[in-house]
Each structure stands twice: as C-alpha cells, then as structure tokens.
Design a protein around this motif. Structure first.
Motif, short mmCIF file in Angstrom:
data_model
loop_
_atom_site.label_atom_id
_atom_site.label_comp_id
_atom_site.label_asym_id
_atom_site.label_seq_id
_atom_site.Cartn_x
_atom_site.Cartn_y
_atom_site.Cartn_z
N VAL A 38 2.70 10.63 3.24
CA VAL A 38 1.82 11.75 3.59
C VAL A 38 2.64 12.75 4.40
O VAL A 38 3.69 12.42 4.94
N PRO A 39 2.17 14.01 4.50
CA PRO A 39 2.90 14.99 5.31
C PRO A 39 3.07 14.53 6.76
O PRO A 39 2.39 13.60 7.22
N GLY A 68 4.66 9.52 -3.26
CA GLY A 68 3.96 8.24 -3.29
C GLY A 68 3.95 7.65 -4.69
O GLY A 68 4.15 6.44 -4.87
N LEU A 69 3.74 8.50 -5.70
CA LEU A 69 3.69 7.98 -7.07
C LEU A 69 5.06 7.51 -7.54
O LEU A 69 5.17 6.50 -8.24
N ALA A 92 0.86 -1.20 0.00
CA ALA A 92 0.00 0.00 0.00
C ALA A 92 0.88 1.24 0.00
O ALA A 92 1.85 1.32 0.76
N VAL A 93 0.58 2.16 -0.89
CA VAL A 93 1.22 3.48 -0.86
C VAL A 93 0.17 4.44 -0.34
O VAL A 93 -0.89 4.61 -0.96
N VAL A 94 0.42 5.03 0.82
CA VAL A 94 -0.56 5.95 1.41
C VAL A 94 -0.11 7.37 1.08
O VAL A 94 0.94 7.83 1.52
N GLY A 95 -0.90 8.07 0.27
CA GLY A 95 -0.56 9.42 -0.20
C GLY A 95 -0.23 9.39 -1.68
O GLY A 95 0.72 8.74 -2.10
N TYR A 149 -3.47 4.91 -2.02
CA TYR A 149 -4.62 5.49 -1.33
C TYR A 149 -4.43 6.99 -1.23
O TYR A 149 -3.45 7.45 -0.62
N GLU A 150 -5.32 7.75 -1.83
CA GLU A 150 -5.23 9.21 -1.81
C GLU A 150 -6.52 9.75 -1.20
O GLU A 150 -7.61 9.46 -1.68
N GLN A 151 -6.36 10.56 -0.16
CA GLN A 151 -7.58 11.00 0.55
C GLN A 151 -8.41 12.00 -0.25
O GLN A 151 -9.62 12.05 -0.14
#
Ligand SMILES: Cc1cc2nc3c(=O)[nH]c(=O)nc-3n(C[C@H](O)[C@H](O)[C@H](O)COP(=O)(O)OP(=O)(O)OC[C@H]3O[C@@H](n4cnc5c(N)ncnc54)[C@H](O)[C@@H]3O)c2cc1C
Length: 469
Positions: A280-281, A16-17, A8-11, A36-38
């Motif tokens: 993510v930040p 992330g990309l 899983a890549v979160v962000g 996963y992008e919010q």
C-alpha cells in the motif's frame, strides 16, 4: 512452520498483484495467498475505462520496455509470464513537444529525462549555461550522497535546462518539481554515474552507455485492450483469494505470524497469516506499522504525495499535429501539465469516425486546489488551453471523462532511498515476515512496482524457509 503457508498481500495494485504471482510461482505448492484490496476494484493506479466505445486508460497509460541496465523491464517479463506478450503495442507516433512561450517545439532527443548528454541538441529549447560543467577533480556526488535533480542540473547546466526541459519531463511523471525530487530515486542510473563521473555531461553519457538501446527499439509499450487486462490476468494467475472492499486496518504480530484486522470497526474480521506483503502507499503503510514497527513507520511515513486529475475529451475531427502529445513547463502559467493525443499516439486506438481522444493531466504538487475544481470547469479549462496551445479553435467535445487521483504521486525528496533502506532494515531485524512493496518505497512506474512486488515475494519465501519449487 504450519503447512500450507498463508500469505496476505495487503493492497491490490500492480505491486501487490506481482507479489501474488511470484508467490504462486515460487512458494511451496498449496500456499494460500489472499489479496486484500480496500477499494471495489483491483489495479490501484491502473484503470482502463471506456469512452465513446474505446478502451481508454483513466490511470497509468504505458510501461517502459527496458530497465535501467538495458534488459527487458519487469513489466514486460510479467506481461509475457501471463501470456499477454502478443498484446503489447507501441506508440505509432513517438515525437512529443514542449510548450515554449505559448507554442509547441519538438522535445529534443538524446536526453535522460530532459538532462542532456549533448548540449547542442537541446539548443532549440534551452540555452545551457556556458562552462559551468567543469571537472573539479572529483565525482559529482559522494558515494552515499543524494541531491535534488534541480540542484545538480542548475549548478551544471543553468536554469533554462531545468525550467524548460527537466522540470516539465519530471513533472509529467511525478507532478512534482525538479528542485524537490531526489536524484537517487527518480533518476537512479544518473545518480550511479554521478558517483563516478566528474561532469554532468560525462555522467549522462555514462548512464546512457550503461543501458544501450538498439536503434529504433521502442521505449514504451502498452496492452491492446487496456492495462486492466494485465491486472485481471495477474489476479487469475496468482490463484489468490481476492478480497475487494476489504481494508486492512491493523497488523498485530502473533509470535508465529500476523493477525490482520480487516473491514469496518463494527464488523471487523480477524485473520491469522504467516507473512504479509504490505503493498500500500506510504501513508497507509505508516499507519499500519505505527503499532508494531514504529521505527519502520517513521522511515516511510514522511513521504508526501501530489494529486492529479486526468481529463479525457472526445473531439470530432480536430486539427491535431502529428505528435504523441506535449508537456508544459510550470513557467508557462497553464493548468495543463501534460497532454496525450491518444488516437494519434496509439495506432490501436485510431478510429474510423473521425473522433480524436485527447487526455490532459492537471495538478502539480502543492496546487491541490486546482484538482478540486468541478468536472465541468476542468474540462472547459483544458479545452480552452488545448485550443490556445495548438493555435486552433478546437470543436466542442462530444464526450469527456474526469478521473481524479488524489494523493497519488510520491514526492521523493533527497535521502528517500536511505530512509526506506533504514525502515526495511528495522523490519528485517524485528519482523522478517512483513515486507514492503510498491511505489511508496522503490519509485514510480509499472516496471519498478512489478519488480518491487516480486522482490518482496522472494523475501517472504526466504523468511518462511525457502522455496518449495
Ligand atoms: C495518474 C497516474 C498516471 C500514471 N501513469 C503511468 C504510466 O503511464 N506508466 C507507468 O509506468 N506508471 C505510471 N504511473 C505510476 C504507476 O501507476 C504507479 O507507480 C503504480 O501503479 C503504483 O502501484 P502500487 O501497487 O505500488 O500502488 P497502488 O496502485 O497505489 O496500489 C495500492 C493499492 O492498495 C490499496 N490500499 C491502500 N490501503 C489499503 C489498506 N489499508 N488495505 C487494503 N488495501 C489498501 C489501494 O486501494 C490501492 O489499490 C502513473 C500514476 C498515476 C497516479
């Protein structure tokens, strides 16, 4: 290890990309990657929009072509890997100006983010302190020390060099102040040289010599068509499943890997994976780490962020100087912190209808209320200040756009790199399949974030048992 791997890549920002592309390139065939992008869109701080028919950057504008060792930057390498090398364009006008006493003066060349290696060359803008940069028989910085950029440069070159050159140049990138920002994180090449050299002039020259630039070689590049093409191409090349509008709210270790809690509380989805790139930040990362890796959460959670707004105006036939834009020292008392004359700077954005596109950035760290003004107020103030700085009555804009980036620019204080290293060491020891990537840790900028994402991917591959290619 279960096959195929599930990562899983979160962000879904550029870090992330870049991680997702590197996983696709180096992890065993068949690895299942999910981003996963919010928010509803990929790219994070990269966002190309449209104004009066032109593709305009509403976020990051360009990338450095070279890294601090003089090689091709990670952003350029990724662009080429994605088959977009032919779209790279460079500024047609590179000269920018500084606002000094309300008027424009060309930014002197030959500095490192405003820190001069030749004091004579900056004399048109700032008078360096006389004879303060003396050799005290030891390096400027101890081997593990860090200081604020402002503290070092004030002590060696005096206040004017900081206030008129370094502060506006750092402010243009970080929306922060030289007196607060870490030398090691914001100017790593200078920090390395300062650990060896005994004078600041010597350190600047050593850092410049370590990354020689061919005369005339472009410093910046961007992509014709906009940086969102990089985002789209990276997402496609990664072969990842892209989940937009999918905020990851919890990370729970399962023994074999991780359980992600995704989406709103009432309809939360639970997903099991083998490894996680947390791109993510720092603030959301600290929240996700608090339950499973409190030591790491503490290491990254203290990072503060500045908010900025970017105001882009389309002006009919304005009188603009032949400059790429200008930077404004905070001592000038203007709302505008920096401005870019898009249609002068970038040949691919020039128009045949006489319209000029000008962007101004507003907001400095600690002045969040300025960014909360209404769009109309921001646009009117920017228009008025542009007219004053240029000394002309600019025509009324025919169109405009205001993009707010709340809490977007990390304010790395001295010691940031050590705090991140400690957080990463804690993760490596306890949870090697959870890796941090992005601007919250390694520094601001597209090349740094691309490299950060790629390094995270490599670490995940090692942690899961090596490459399949
Ligand atoms: C206004 C502005 C202008 C800039 N200009 C330039 C420039 O010209 N050149 C340059 O090199 N750099 C520039 N930068 C810096 C550069 O854009 C950033 O350093 C870089 O894009 C950060 O990438 P990132 O992937 O680390 O983070 P981000 O772009 O912040 O991406 C992180 C992503 O994570 C998502 N996210 C957060 N929490 C969750 C969660 N719980 N679950 C799922 N997703 C989540 C966010 O929505 C976001 O999309 C600029 C930055 C700003 C703000």
């Amino acid at each position: 290890m279960r096959a195929p791997w599930r990562v899983a890549v979160v962000g879904g920002g550029i870090a992330g990309l870049a991680a997702a592309v590197r996983l696709r390139d180096r992890a065993p065939a068949g690895t299942e990657i999910t981003v996963y992008e919010q928010s509803g869109a990929l790219g994070g701080k990269l966002r190309t929009g449209e104004l009066v028919g032109s593709a305009v950057e509403f976020g990051a504008e360009s990338f450095l072509m070279r890294d601090s060792a003089g090689g091709e930057s990670a952003a350029v390498a990724l662009v080429r890997r994605l088959g977009l090398g032919g779209r790279i364009v460079h500024p047609t006008v590179g000269q920018a100006a500084l606002v000094v006493d309300g008027g424009l003066r060309p930014i002197p060349g030959g500095t490192l983010v405003g820190v001069p290696g030749d004091l004579e060359r900056v004399a048109t803008v700032a008078r360096p302190a006389a004879d303060a940069d003396v050799d005290a028989g030891r390096p400027l910085l101890g081997a593990r020390d860090d200081v604020s950029v402002g503290a070092l440069v004030r002590a060696r070159f005096g206040d004017e060099v900081v206030d008129r050159l370094v502060d506006p140049m750092l402010g243009g990138v970080y929306a922060g102040r030289a007196d607060d920002l870490s030398l090691a994180t914001t100017m790593p090449a200078l920090a390395r040289a300062a650990r060896v050299e005994h004078t600041l002039v010597g350190a600047v020259r050593a850092a410049q010599a370590a990354a020689p630039r061919a005369p005339g070689a472009p410093v910046f590049g961007t992509l014709a068509g906009g940086l969102s093409t990089l985002v789209e191409a990276a997402a496609a090349a990664s072969g990842a499943t892209i989940r937009r509008g999918a905020a990851v709210r919890e990370l729970t270790p399962t023994g074999a890997g991780w359980r992600l809690t995704v989406g709103p509380t009432r309809e939360a989805e639970l997903v099991d994976v083998d490894a996680v790139v947390l791109a993510v930040p720092a603030r959301p990362a600290a929240r996700l780490l608090a339950g499973c890796a409190p030591e790491a959460a503490q290491g990254v959670g203290g990072l503060d962020y500045a908010s900025v707004a970017l105001v882009t105006l389309a002006l009919p036939e304005p009188e603009l100087p032949e400059l790429s834009g200008f930077l404004v020292p905070s001592t000038e008392g203007l709302l505008i912190k920096a401005s870019t004359f898009f249609t002068t700077k970038w040949g691919h954005l020039r128009r045949t209808d006489g319209l000029a596109l000008v962007r101004a950035s507003v907001g400095r760290y600690g002045e969040e209320r300025q960014v909360q003004r209404t769009d109309e107020d921001l646009a009117a103030t920017v228009h008025r200040e542009l007219s004053a700085v240029l000394g002309v009555a600019l025509p009324a804009p025919v169109a405009g756009h205001v993009q707010r980036w709340g809490g977007s620019l990390p304010q790395y204080t001295p010691g940031h790199a050590d705090r991140v290293a400690a957080a990463r060491a804690a993760l490596r020891a306890g949870h090697p399949t959870l890796v941090l990537a992005g601007a919250g840790y390694d520094g601001v900028g597209i090349p740094i974030c691309v490299r950060s994402g790629e390094t995270a991917a490599e670490e995940i591959i090692t942690a899961l048992g090596g490459s399949g290619t």
